[in-house]
Scaffold this motif. Structure first.
Motif, PDB file in Angstrom:
ATOM      1  N   PRO A 148      23.107   7.673 -33.926  1.00  0.00           N
ATOM      2  CA  PRO A 148      22.747   7.505 -32.512  1.00  0.00           C
ATOM      3  C   PRO A 148      23.569   8.368 -31.560  1.00  0.00           C
ATOM      4  O   PRO A 148      23.995   7.882 -30.524  1.00  0.00           O
ATOM      5  CB  PRO A 148      23.045   6.030 -32.300  1.00  0.00           C
ATOM      6  CG  PRO A 148      24.225   5.765 -33.223  1.00  0.00           C
ATOM      7  CD  PRO A 148      24.163   6.764 -34.339  1.00  0.00           C
ATOM      8  N   ILE A 151      21.171   2.658 -38.451  1.00  0.00           N
ATOM      9  CA  ILE A 151      21.429   3.445 -37.250  1.00  0.00           C
ATOM     10  C   ILE A 151      21.970   2.579 -36.115  1.00  0.00           C
ATOM     11  O   ILE A 151      22.207   3.051 -35.032  1.00  0.00           O
ATOM     12  CB  ILE A 151      20.156   4.187 -36.765  1.00  0.00           C
ATOM     13  CG1 ILE A 151      19.003   3.212 -36.527  1.00  0.00           C
ATOM     14  CG2 ILE A 151      19.753   5.264 -37.760  1.00  0.00           C
ATOM     15  CD1 ILE A 151      17.832   3.832 -35.805  1.00  0.00           C
ATOM     16  N   GLN A 152      22.193   1.298 -36.410  1.00  0.00           N
ATOM     17  CA  GLN A 152      22.689   0.406 -35.360  1.00  0.00           C
ATOM     18  C   GLN A 152      24.224   0.448 -35.320  1.00  0.00           C
ATOM     19  O   GLN A 152      24.856   0.880 -36.270  1.00  0.00           O
ATOM     20  CB  GLN A 152      22.172  -1.015 -35.608  1.00  0.00           C
ATOM     21  CG  GLN A 152      20.640  -1.120 -35.573  1.00  0.00           C
ATOM     22  CD  GLN A 152      20.034  -0.694 -34.249  1.00  0.00           C
ATOM     23  OE1 GLN A 152      20.614  -0.944 -33.200  1.00  0.00           O
ATOM     24  NE2 GLN A 152      18.895  -0.021 -34.289  1.00  0.00           N
ATOM     25  N   PRO A 153      24.810  -0.025 -34.197  1.00  0.00           N
ATOM     26  CA  PRO A 153      26.262   0.125 -34.008  1.00  0.00           C
ATOM     27  C   PRO A 153      27.113  -0.543 -35.085  1.00  0.00           C
ATOM     28  O   PRO A 153      26.784  -1.609 -35.586  1.00  0.00           O
ATOM     29  CB  PRO A 153      26.516  -0.537 -32.651  1.00  0.00           C
ATOM     30  CG  PRO A 153      25.298  -1.339 -32.352  1.00  0.00           C
ATOM     31  CD  PRO A 153      24.173  -0.649 -33.053  1.00  0.00           C
ATOM     32  N   GLY A 174      27.243   3.036 -31.808  1.00  0.00           N
ATOM     33  CA  GLY A 174      25.895   3.264 -31.310  1.00  0.00           C
ATOM     34  C   GLY A 174      25.622   2.587 -29.977  1.00  0.00           C
ATOM     35  O   GLY A 174      24.933   3.133 -29.124  1.00  0.00           O
ATOM     36  N   MET A 175      26.210   1.421 -29.774  1.00  0.00           N
ATOM     37  CA  MET A 175      25.973   0.698 -28.531  1.00  0.00           C
ATOM     38  C   MET A 175      26.555   1.465 -27.344  1.00  0.00           C
ATOM     39  O   MET A 175      25.909   1.665 -26.329  1.00  0.00           O
ATOM     40  CB  MET A 175      26.623  -0.690 -28.630  1.00  0.00           C
ATOM     41  CG  MET A 175      26.017  -1.673 -27.684  1.00  0.00           C
ATOM     42  SD  MET A 175      26.766  -3.309 -27.672  1.00  0.00           S
ATOM     43  CE  MET A 175      27.699  -3.450 -29.131  1.00  0.00           C
ATOM     44  N   VAL A 211      25.752  -7.286 -34.400  1.00  0.00           N
ATOM     45  CA  VAL A 211      26.789  -7.332 -33.379  1.00  0.00           C
ATOM     46  C   VAL A 211      27.275  -8.769 -33.238  1.00  0.00           C
ATOM     47  O   VAL A 211      26.458  -9.681 -33.166  1.00  0.00           O
ATOM     48  CB  VAL A 211      26.219  -6.806 -32.041  1.00  0.00           C
ATOM     49  CG1 VAL A 211      27.220  -6.921 -30.922  1.00  0.00           C
ATOM     50  CG2 VAL A 211      25.759  -5.358 -32.200  1.00  0.00           C
ATOM     51  N   LEU A 234      21.443  -1.550 -21.647  1.00  0.00           N
ATOM     52  CA  LEU A 234      21.589  -1.339 -23.089  1.00  0.00           C
ATOM     53  C   LEU A 234      20.206  -1.406 -23.746  1.00  0.00           C
ATOM     54  O   LEU A 234      19.563  -2.443 -23.721  1.00  0.00           O
ATOM     55  CB  LEU A 234      22.516  -2.413 -23.675  1.00  0.00           C
ATOM     56  CG  LEU A 234      22.730  -2.395 -25.183  1.00  0.00           C
ATOM     57  CD1 LEU A 234      23.570  -1.204 -25.607  1.00  0.00           C
ATOM     58  CD2 LEU A 234      23.418  -3.683 -25.644  1.00  0.00           C
ATOM     59  N   PRO A 235      19.751  -0.299 -24.314  1.00  0.00           N
ATOM     60  CA  PRO A 235      18.424  -0.306 -24.925  1.00  0.00           C
ATOM     61  C   PRO A 235      18.505  -0.688 -26.388  1.00  0.00           C
ATOM     62  O   PRO A 235      19.539  -0.521 -27.029  1.00  0.00           O
ATOM     63  CB  PRO A 235      17.994   1.149 -24.810  1.00  0.00           C
ATOM     64  CG  PRO A 235      19.281   1.917 -24.978  1.00  0.00           C
ATOM     65  CD  PRO A 235      20.388   1.033 -24.410  1.00  0.00           C
ATOM     66  N   TYR A 277      17.435   0.763 -29.792  1.00  0.00           N
ATOM     67  CA  TYR A 277      17.065   2.139 -30.105  1.00  0.00           C
ATOM     68  C   TYR A 277      16.679   2.208 -31.567  1.00  0.00           C
ATOM     69  O   TYR A 277      16.951   1.312 -32.354  1.00  0.00           O
ATOM     70  CB  TYR A 277      18.191   3.104 -29.771  1.00  0.00           C
ATOM     71  CG  TYR A 277      19.476   2.878 -30.529  1.00  0.00           C
ATOM     72  CD1 TYR A 277      20.466   2.064 -30.010  1.00  0.00           C
ATOM     73  CD2 TYR A 277      19.694   3.477 -31.770  1.00  0.00           C
ATOM     74  CE1 TYR A 277      21.637   1.842 -30.692  1.00  0.00           C
ATOM     75  CE2 TYR A 277      20.875   3.268 -32.461  1.00  0.00           C
ATOM     76  CZ  TYR A 277      21.845   2.439 -31.918  1.00  0.00           C
ATOM     77  OH  TYR A 277      23.006   2.238 -32.602  1.00  0.00           O
ATOM     78  N   GLY A 278      16.073   3.309 -31.932  1.00  0.00           N
ATOM     79  CA  GLY A 278      15.685   3.452 -33.323  1.00  0.00           C
ATOM     80  C   GLY A 278      14.195   3.636 -33.451  1.00  0.00           C
ATOM     81  O   GLY A 278      13.535   4.095 -32.525  1.00  0.00           O
ATOM     82  N   ILE A 286      25.763  -7.176 -23.753  1.00  0.00           N
ATOM     83  CA  ILE A 286      24.657  -7.774 -24.502  1.00  0.00           C
ATOM     84  C   ILE A 286      24.198  -9.050 -23.803  1.00  0.00           C
ATOM     85  O   ILE A 286      25.017  -9.894 -23.450  1.00  0.00           O
ATOM     86  CB  ILE A 286      25.094  -8.097 -25.938  1.00  0.00           C
ATOM     87  CG1 ILE A 286      25.512  -6.802 -26.638  1.00  0.00           C
ATOM     88  CG2 ILE A 286      23.985  -8.784 -26.719  1.00  0.00           C
ATOM     89  CD1 ILE A 286      26.188  -7.029 -27.959  1.00  0.00           C
TER      90      ILE A 286
END
Lengths: 343, 177
Positions: A26, A109-111, A165-166, A329, B36-37, B39-40, B63
């Motif tokens: 990301p 692909i996430q944080p 990523g965040m 998260v 905050l989106p 994503y992906g 969040i």
């Protein structure tokens, strides 16, 4: 502004005129931003054929004495590891951005924060260290990017900005500092002698062991100076705290929500947020361990920084851990439950 | 004042753009904001959501776990997030796409046939703005007064000719009863 874009804009304002990268989620917005802006300011943007190529372009540009940056995300940083070791071995300054995603392998692909070991313990081979900055807001991303270039030049070391990523994807308002970048004259750079001096040589190969050892020891002394002078962290209410939470980056913000709830409910909680992961703020943790009933480390990994926290406490107080992984998260509520378990 | 907003729906419905407009709206009113989106592989057709916080205090976690406001534009998202809405919070649901009768004590649910209204205005993609307009009707009037400025900042230059129609959609949502 998005975290990724903020890194790119701050780098340009810090007089970074060379960027070499290879896209990966990301963090691709950094490359995209550089591709747009660099040609307009007379800089160089190059999308390399691979991460390995990109880091070696950084090696070359850093040797020529210019401010240079590359960015990637976890799997890409693994590929860059060899080049980072060479850059450290040649005593060159550069900035490397890692917007971490879940691993190992291609992962997700996430944080995530599962590249802590890779960042602070050295991804490449050899006795080397890299300054690692871990911002927790988009504004701090900007401040850290300026600092990263200054620190790299000052100590002639690679500096890593470690986000997740965040942080890369989120948007927050930012203010760019009105400061002209410190650009020191680099008399060691290989940028042409103009027949006025002896050629400079940049090299990481030393066949004679006594030569190599001398160099490694001299470098170690520089690392010691960094460890002494450049530790950065933020703390909140640790003086009277029974339980102290340690977290970095975006996780620290989530931890803060849990911390505030704990304080509201009469639990004496405190927070230490390392901003430099190397050098690690071990002193404040050692001091805190003398007073607190427990320290709890929260990470988006299965527990990496927690090892450095335990080392720093020297066993003076129990160290707990809570972590989520793979792009999940942690939620404030879950962290709050962990806090309650310790009081 | 803190509004923790979750916007959710399909990719392509302008979920992220709606959030962006709200974030800029907070910014032009000198408030703290975060955006905050998700994503992906979620664009166009998949689920998309975005977390926006507008507050007069510094924002901790970006969040949104229990939103004060849920803008929701498809059934799967509605089913997923309705139970998270904070007590006293609002749900702004596109009833053209969510045909579920649901209510809970302490939650204000606004059903707006946003996609249908948007189609009647000539562009079904304005549904997000209609719902946003309805949300503005629950906020201090200063936000409705400054929404134009926020849109000017969040619409990319190449799409600026759509500013007026977006504003009209917001007004339609604002006035919908």
């Amino acid at each position: 502004m998005k975290g990724n874009e903020a890194i790119a804009e701050a780098a340009i304002r810090a007089n970074c005129k060379h960027f070499f990268g290879y896209p990966i989620t990301p963090q691709t917005e950094i490359s995209a931003y550089m591709a747009k802006r660099m040609p307009r300011i007379g800089g160089v943007f190059l999308q390399a054929e691979s991460e390995v190529a990109a880091i070696n372009m950084v090696y070359g540009a850093a040797g020529a004495g210019v401010r240079v940056m590359t960015s990637s995300s976890s799997p890409g940083i693994s590929l860059k590891a060899e080049g980072i070791s060479y850059i450290a071995g040649a005593d060159l300054p550069c900035v490397i951005v890692n917007i971490v995603r879940g691993g190992p392998g291609l992962g997700g692909i996430q944080p995530a924060q599962s590249d802590y070991f890779q960042a602070v313990k050295g991804a490449g081979h050899g006795d080397y260290k890299m300054i690692v900055l871990a911002p927790s807001s988009v504004q701090e991303v900007v401040d850290c990017t300026f600092d990263a270039f200054d620190l790299a030049d000052k100590y002639r070391v690679p500096v890593m900005i470690l986000g997740d990523g965040m942080l890369g994807q989120m948007m927050e308002p930012v203010v760019f500092p009105e400061k002209s970048p410190k650009c020191e004259q680099k008399d060691w750079a290989t940028c042409g002698t103009k027949n006025k001096r002896k050629p400079n040589i940049i090299n990481s190969l030393y066949i004679e062991p006594q030569d190599l050892e001398r160099l490694i020891i001299a470098r170690q002394q520089r690392y010691n100076a960094i460890a002494e002078k450049e530790v950065r962290f933020e703390k909140e209410n640790i003086e009277d705290a029974d339980i102290v939470l340690v977290a970095y980056g975006t996780t620290a913000r989530i931890v803060k929500a849990a911390y505030e709830k704990a304080r509201k409910n009469g639990i004496k909680a405190g927070i230490i947020r390392p901003i430099t992961l190397w050098p690690f703020p071990e002193k404040i943790i050692a001091e805190t361990a003398q007073r607190a009933k427990a320290i709890v480390c929260v990470e988006m990994s299965m527990g990496q920084m927690v090892e450095d926290v335990r080392l720093a406490t020297g066993g003076a107080c129990p160290v707990g851990f809570y972590g989520r992984a793979g792009g999940m998260v942690p939620e404030p509520e879950a962290i709050y439950d962990v806090i309650r378990r310790y009081v | 004042m803190t509004r923790e907003i979750l916007i959710a729906g399909f990719g392509g419905q302008g979920i992220l753009f709606g959030g962006k407009a709200l974030a800029y709206l907070g910014m032009v009113n000198n408030l703290e904001v975060s955006w905050l989106p998700s994503y992906g592989p979620e664009m166009r057709g998949g689920t998309a959501n975005c977390h926006v916080i507008i507050s007069d205090k510094p924002i901790g976690s970006p969040i949104v776990v229990s939103p004060t406001d849920l803008i929701v534009m498809n059934l799967p998202s509605f089913e997923k997030f309705k139970k998270n809405v904070a007590k006293g919070g609002n749900i702004f649901a596109d009833s053209s796409l969510i045909d579920k009768v649901w209510s809970r004590k302490g939650i204000n649910k606004y059903d707006i046939p946003a996609t249908q209204m948007a189609s009647e205005m000539g562009n079904s993609k304005l549904a997000n703005m209609i719902l946003l307009g309805k949300m503005l009707s629950t906020m201090d009037s200063v936000f409705m007064e400054t929404i134009k400025k926020a849109l000017e900042m969040s619409i990319p230059p190449s799409k600026m000719h759509l500013l007026d129609i977006n504003l009209k959609a917001i007004e339609a949502g604002f006035n919908y009863n």
